[in-house]
Design an enzyme around this catalytic site. Sequence first.
Site, short mmCIF file in Angstrom:
data_model
loop_
_atom_site.label_atom_id
_atom_site.label_comp_id
_atom_site.label_asym_id
_atom_site.label_seq_id
_atom_site.Cartn_x
_atom_site.Cartn_y
_atom_site.Cartn_z
CE1 TYR A 129 0.27 2.26 4.03
CE2 TYR A 129 1.13 0.07 4.42
CZ TYR A 129 1.01 1.38 4.80
OH TYR A 129 1.64 1.83 5.92
CD1 TRP A 150 6.13 6.40 2.63
CD2 TRP A 150 7.59 7.90 1.87
NE1 TRP A 150 5.89 7.59 3.28
CE2 TRP A 150 6.78 8.52 2.83
CE3 TRP A 150 8.59 8.65 1.24
CZ2 TRP A 150 6.94 9.86 3.18
CZ3 TRP A 150 8.74 9.99 1.59
CH2 TRP A 150 7.92 10.58 2.56
#
Length: 802
Positions: A145, A148
């Site tokens: 999810y 980054w």
Amino acid sequence: MNNSRRDFLKVGAAASAAVAASGTMTGAFAKEFAARTEKIPHASHYGPFHAHVRDGKIVDITPQLDSDANPTAMVKGLADRVMTDSRVKYPCVRKSYLEGKDAGDLRGKEEFVRVSWDKALDLAADAIKKAQAKGGNQSLYNSCYSGWAHPGAFKPNALAGRFFNQIGGAVGTSGEYSNGAAGPTNPVIVGDMEVYSIQTAHEQIIKNTKVMILWGADLYKCNRIGWFVPNHRNIDAYEEYKKAGIKFISIDPIYTTSASEFKADWIKIRPGSDVALMMAMMHYLYKSKKYDANFIKKYTHGFDKFLPYLLGKEDGIEKTPEWAEKLTEIPAATIKELATTMVDNRTFIAGNWSLQRAHHGEQVDWSIITLASMIGQIGLPGGGFGFSMHYAGGGDAASGKATVGGVPQGGGNKVNVNIPASRMSDLLLNPGKTVTFKGGKVTYPKIEVMLSAGSSPIGHQPDVNELVGAMRTLDTIITVDPWWTPTAKMSDIVFPATTTMERDDITQGMSYAQDRLFAMKKVVDARYESKDDYWIFAELAKRFGKEKKFTKNRTTMQWIERLYKRSYAKKKMKIAFEDFWKEGVVKYEVPDSARNFVRHEAFRKDPIKNPLKTESGKIQIFSEKFDAYGYDDFKGHATWFEPAEWLGNKKLAAKYPLHLVSPHPTYRVHSQLDNTWVQNVHKVQGREPIRISPNDAKKFGVRDGEIVEVYNDRGSVLAGVVVTNTIRDGVVAIEEGAWYSPDDASKDKTRCNSGQANLLTSSRPTSSMAQATTANTVLVSIKKAGVVQPNLAYSAPKIIEG
């Protein structure tokens, strides 16, 4: 000076070339360097940069000085991202898995076999189809999810979601790690998450703020990185803060970089007791009649229902400064003085995110908002609160102009199950279990296949030993990554992805300022057999007959140009894509009006015309919605709950007398860059440092620079001692993100040789409401490490040629 620091300070030929290429050296050397290298623009979470390439190899990395006001050393670390021992060079499959044996318990313990791309892709597709036949799409878990991985439009998590949505969906994630407790709470209290909202502009802080409370916020350190591409202009703003004469007060068990830079007064709070301190301040303000009763009446709802709790009429405990002194170890007189200082001056409370990553973390922001309401400066220039001054350039004036976005995940997910971000182990270990979440319930399905791309759950999830055990229960684990991360080493099928410097992409500058568009140009050809994430997921989609639906018959460059067409640069500035791509950057002007922005100012001026998106249109000091949930550990108003694990628990503290905090890293983004040379700047004998006070070092008989074992009932890690006066007694700190490296991979629950703090943290949820992480609620002890083995965190596993 140790060797790593000495090496860091050496100025060799490459460093000299970097200076020349950045325009700070002139003459024949600079001209020669420029003539013999190609200068290619790219961008990262650490800043925009130019890669200097010669003969197909990166010879240097230099910052784009026109777009980065104060470059960080981390940009230099990117040179290690392409050529490193930890690269996944070709598709690999775990030996027992390839042989068709049911041996999930061998994950992380045995070698891999090199296979062809077709073989690996077929195995992954077959595993997914087998799981679909057995348990439907809810037996598939998309664990990636987090976005980054890099700041580009082709984020691995988005591409993974797009793939799963083409084949019917998968179990996903609700919420996040960064703000798992504040995220579900703040919108009900103040109508917005606040943690990702545009903050009061630096210019307004400089002109109006007299006191700034750094409540756990480390502005200097955390703003070194960004979700998109940082410009580091905040450093210049902070210099103006200093000149403005703002008084800084840091409430933190650590004397942070920001506290040091601002020469802040240090309130050495006991970890886990911040809400108790806030309650005592509010009690004092009320009893002394120093609070803003007019603000409470006009702009808030439910103070009358909170007051009985504050005065002890609800639970028999009056929240006095004397009561809080025993919990916080802050003198009652200091508590009263702090509250008085805040109401007597234009005060800005800079909150952070780490405090809500603790047991009952939902109460922290709620309490800060309630305290700020009693002070009465919300919506005034330079006053009130902000939960994002430390993130992505918080305080930067925003351009307000459209950027490019990213590749969409699209629709098609028919699986209506999303688990709270921190519940991964719980999901894998307890199929059929039902948990409460945000007033509702979530029932865990039986997971057969887990896919990870662009992130490493073994690193950001708590209680690593529990997670490793959970992952060994699955049928198949698939990882897509450029490097042999701890999660890749625990997988069955591993696909070698390219780094961003081996492909083209596009991104923007800063989450708030949005003042640039950046071309992330391909710097070098893909190394080894690595492929782009886009290609990998398209090939997987092909095996389900969904390739065209996944790609829309577009190449990556066609996607990039399509995304660019959405931007202000194309629509309003009329800059052709070809011109943007050639230059590598487009700059947006920031309007002067943005420098006058004050958060909540419109609400303050007219709460009728500009109501908050809450139940009452006002700040919910009491929430009927939350009260109706009926949870024992989450009430209708901000509440002090004693943490399950903290130094105030005398029995537990007798066994584990040190509170461990795990701040964000100084030289990484979470685990990113941990496998690069730049980590040598701060590692101690190749391990993550553990900061400890001189008194505690003497108490435990440890010395600066030696390796110790840090342990509790959940696990143990090796760390290098750094004795410092910048941390209070009873507290130690290990920055999160070190790559997990089992001391003896053949054994279960072996200690980590690298210093991964999550071997020690608990998977206990914040509460029945948010079910978020409690990584900062942890007690440990330390002892001499004894004989230590080499740290193999950054080495590839043994690979057999197929």
